[in-house]
Design an enzyme around this catalytic site. Structure first.
Site, short mmCIF file in Angstrom:
data_model
loop_
_atom_site.label_atom_id
_atom_site.label_comp_id
_atom_site.label_asym_id
_atom_site.label_seq_id
_atom_site.Cartn_x
_atom_site.Cartn_y
_atom_site.Cartn_z
N LEU A 182 7.32 -1.25 -6.77
CA LEU A 182 8.09 -1.27 -5.52
C LEU A 182 9.59 -1.22 -5.80
O LEU A 182 10.36 -0.67 -5.01
CB LEU A 182 7.73 -2.50 -4.67
CG LEU A 182 6.27 -2.64 -4.26
CD1 LEU A 182 6.11 -3.70 -3.17
CD2 LEU A 182 5.67 -1.33 -3.80
N ARG A 239 -10.40 -1.05 2.85
CA ARG A 239 -9.55 -2.22 3.13
C ARG A 239 -8.14 -1.79 3.52
O ARG A 239 -7.52 -2.36 4.42
CB ARG A 239 -9.53 -3.12 1.89
CG ARG A 239 -8.55 -4.28 1.96
CD ARG A 239 -8.69 -5.17 0.73
NE ARG A 239 -7.68 -6.21 0.72
CZ ARG A 239 -6.48 -6.12 0.15
NH1 ARG A 239 -6.13 -5.00 -0.49
NH2 ARG A 239 -5.63 -7.11 0.22
N TYR A 291 -2.14 -16.73 -7.73
CA TYR A 291 -1.07 -15.82 -7.28
C TYR A 291 -0.73 -16.10 -5.80
O TYR A 291 0.45 -16.24 -5.44
CB TYR A 291 -1.53 -14.38 -7.48
CG TYR A 291 -0.69 -13.32 -6.84
CD1 TYR A 291 0.57 -13.00 -7.34
CD2 TYR A 291 -1.16 -12.61 -5.72
CE1 TYR A 291 1.34 -12.01 -6.75
CE2 TYR A 291 -0.40 -11.61 -5.14
CZ TYR A 291 0.85 -11.32 -5.65
OH TYR A 291 1.62 -10.34 -5.06
P1 NAI Z 1 5.08 -4.86 -10.33
O1 NAI Z 1 4.21 -5.73 -11.16
O2 NAI Z 1 4.99 -3.39 -10.47
O3 NAI Z 1 6.61 -5.28 -10.55
C1 NAI Z 1 7.01 -6.61 -10.80
C2 NAI Z 1 8.19 -6.55 -11.74
O4 NAI Z 1 8.57 -7.91 -12.02
C3 NAI Z 1 7.86 -5.89 -13.09
O5 NAI Z 1 8.77 -4.83 -13.35
C4 NAI Z 1 8.00 -7.01 -14.11
O6 NAI Z 1 8.55 -6.60 -15.35
C5 NAI Z 1 8.91 -7.99 -13.38
N1 NAI Z 1 8.68 -9.36 -13.84
C6 NAI Z 1 7.51 -10.03 -13.88
N2 NAI Z 1 7.70 -11.25 -14.39
C7 NAI Z 1 9.02 -11.34 -14.70
C8 NAI Z 1 9.80 -12.35 -15.30
N3 NAI Z 1 9.28 -13.53 -15.66
N4 NAI Z 1 11.12 -12.12 -15.46
C9 NAI Z 1 11.67 -10.93 -15.09
N5 NAI Z 1 10.96 -9.93 -14.54
C10 NAI Z 1 9.65 -10.14 -14.35
O7 NAI Z 1 4.82 -5.30 -8.81
P2 NAI Z 1 5.11 -4.48 -7.49
O8 NAI Z 1 3.86 -3.85 -7.04
O9 NAI Z 1 6.31 -3.66 -7.64
O10 NAI Z 1 5.40 -5.66 -6.45
C11 NAI Z 1 6.71 -6.16 -6.28
C12 NAI Z 1 6.63 -7.51 -5.58
O11 NAI Z 1 5.98 -7.37 -4.33
C13 NAI Z 1 5.84 -8.56 -6.37
O12 NAI Z 1 6.48 -9.81 -6.21
C14 NAI Z 1 4.50 -8.59 -5.70
O13 NAI Z 1 3.89 -9.86 -5.81
C15 NAI Z 1 4.87 -8.26 -4.26
N6 NAI Z 1 3.80 -7.60 -3.53
C16 NAI Z 1 3.46 -6.31 -3.84
C17 NAI Z 1 2.46 -5.68 -3.12
C18 NAI Z 1 2.10 -4.25 -3.37
O14 NAI Z 1 1.30 -3.69 -2.62
N7 NAI Z 1 2.65 -3.60 -4.41
C19 NAI Z 1 1.74 -6.38 -2.07
C20 NAI Z 1 2.15 -7.74 -1.86
C21 NAI Z 1 3.17 -8.31 -2.54
C1 15L Z 2 -0.52 -7.73 -3.80
O1 15L Z 2 0.00 -8.83 -3.59
C2 15L Z 2 -0.37 -7.04 -5.10
O2 15L Z 2 0.90 -7.27 -5.68
C3 15L Z 2 -0.63 -5.55 -5.02
O3 15L Z 2 -0.81 -5.06 -6.33
C4 15L Z 2 -1.84 -5.21 -4.17
O4 15L Z 2 -2.98 -5.56 -4.82
C5 15L Z 2 -1.74 -5.88 -2.81
O5 15L Z 2 -1.39 -7.24 -2.89
C6 15L Z 2 -3.02 -5.79 -1.96
O6 15L Z 2 -3.50 -6.80 -1.49
O7 15L Z 2 -3.50 -4.67 -1.77
#
Ligand code: NAI
Ligand code: 15L
Length: 279
Positions: A27, A186, A148
């Site tokens: 993201l 879903r 999580y």
């Molecule tokens: P992602 O896993 O691709 O990106 C997370 C980033 O955080 C990574 O680049 C990683 O290197 C960095 N990171 C993790 N732990 C770290 C640490 N201790 N220190 C510094 N950097 C750290 O996840 P994504 O999909 O981009 O999601 C972004 C955010 O949105 C996350 O917080 C996730 O929980 C939340 N989210 C995402 C959803 C989705 O559909 N992609 C759905 C719901 C929530």
């Molecule tokens: C999340 O919170 C995750 O970060 C993402 O990877 C997806 O799995 C998303 O929820 C989901 O529920 O589809």
């Protein structure tokens, strides 16, 4: 949300320095080119480099769990889009380092620096143990589907604490499934399109006087489970609808009767426990 909190004062737009954590993630890479029009400088943060920088960008690489580095990172930052952290169900110690200690470090550093607003990427997994199809709003009791989901509720609670005590504003976004297109049954309910993600994050960043607010982050899906509660407060109006993909994706689902098929959290219900024990 609290009515008795200090008078809100959102970040002035355009924001001088906007911090994007998790900039190297899925993201983060999607939002990075969409955020520069609301800020003068975009400060990219992750524990790995986010690559070549544009003229309006700066970068700092450090771990969210490094308290001193986080304190330094927040210097001069007006607002934060906090995407960094563990993003799927994982062993507790991993979740704790990034999503508990990391969130604590972020909020403390933000308080000390005078940062005005955090947009916190929470997750639908805060309520992933509700049955599929059940209508929910952010006022319903949490039912996390793993460590999580618990960690995202910790973040939401930190947001409330730092608003009530210190006047630091947060919009918590319980994001559904943010992806280019919906990919399974879903996601007909949970999908958040890239354009709606941008609309949501910009609305959460720029709306005046939000205090502490939690909203679900989902597109205008006909089959969505989550209410629009709070969307009017930030002016979020989703434009996309997963229904257009129904015929391609509705056959893609988990085994009928499994927790993954029955509960809103989907695949996360198939992850863990992570320690061996009695069956
Ligand atoms: P992602 O896993 O691709 O990106 C997370 C980033 O955080 C990574 O680049 C990683 O290197 C960095 N990171 C993790 N732990 C770290 C640490 N201790 N220190 C510094 N950097 C750290 O996840 P994504 O999909 O981009 O999601 C972004 C955010 O949105 C996350 O917080 C996730 O929980 C939340 N989210 C995402 C959803 C989705 O559909 N992609 C759905 C719901 C929530
Ligand atoms: C999340 O919170 C995750 O970060 C993402 O990877 C997806 O799995 C998303 O929820 C989901 O529920 O589809």
């Amino acid at each position: 949300m609290s009515d008795s909190a200090p008078l809100p004062a959102g970040p002035p737009a355009p924001i001088s320095r906007l911090l994007l954590t998790g900039a190297a993630g899925v993201l983060g890479r999607l939002l990075r080119p969409r955020l520069h029009r609301v800020c003068e400088q975009l400060l990219l943060h992750d524990r790995v480099s986010s690559g070549a920088l544009a003229a309006h960008e700066a970068e700092q690489v450090c771990d969210l769990s490094d308290h001193a580095a986080m304190t330094q990172l927040l210097q001069g930052v007006d607002a934060v889009v906090h995407l960094g952290g563990v993003s799927m169900e994982s062993p507790f110690e991993q979740v704790a380092a990034s999503n508990l200690h990391g969130v604590f470090n972020l909020y403390e550093a933000a308080r000390l620096s005078g940062c005005r607003r955090i947009v916190f990427a929470s997750s639908n997994h805060a309520t992933g143990c509700y049955p599929r199809g059940q209508a929910l709003s952010a006022s319903d009791p949490p039912r996390p589907d793993g460590y999580y989901g618990v960690s995202k509720l910790f973040g939401e609670n930190m947001a409330q604490l730092y608003w009530d005590r210190y006047g630091l504003e947060t919009v918590c976004l319980r994001i559904g499934t943010a992806s280019p297109t919906p990919e399974d049954r879903r996601a007909l309910s949970t999908w958040l399109s890239p354009d709606d993600l941008e609309r949501l994050v910009l609305a959460a960043l720029l709306a005046p006087g939000v205090g502490c607010l939690t909203v679900y982050g989902v597109s205008a899906n006909s089959a969505r489970w989550w209410s629009d509660q709070g969307w009017d407060k930030i002016g979020y109006r989703p434009q996309d609808n997963a229904e257009a993909w129904r015929s391609q994706v509705e056959g893609h689902d988990f085994d009928a009767g499994s927790p993954m098929a029955r509960l809103q959290g989907g695949s996360f219900l198939g992850l863990g426990p992570f320690e061996a024990g009695p069956a």
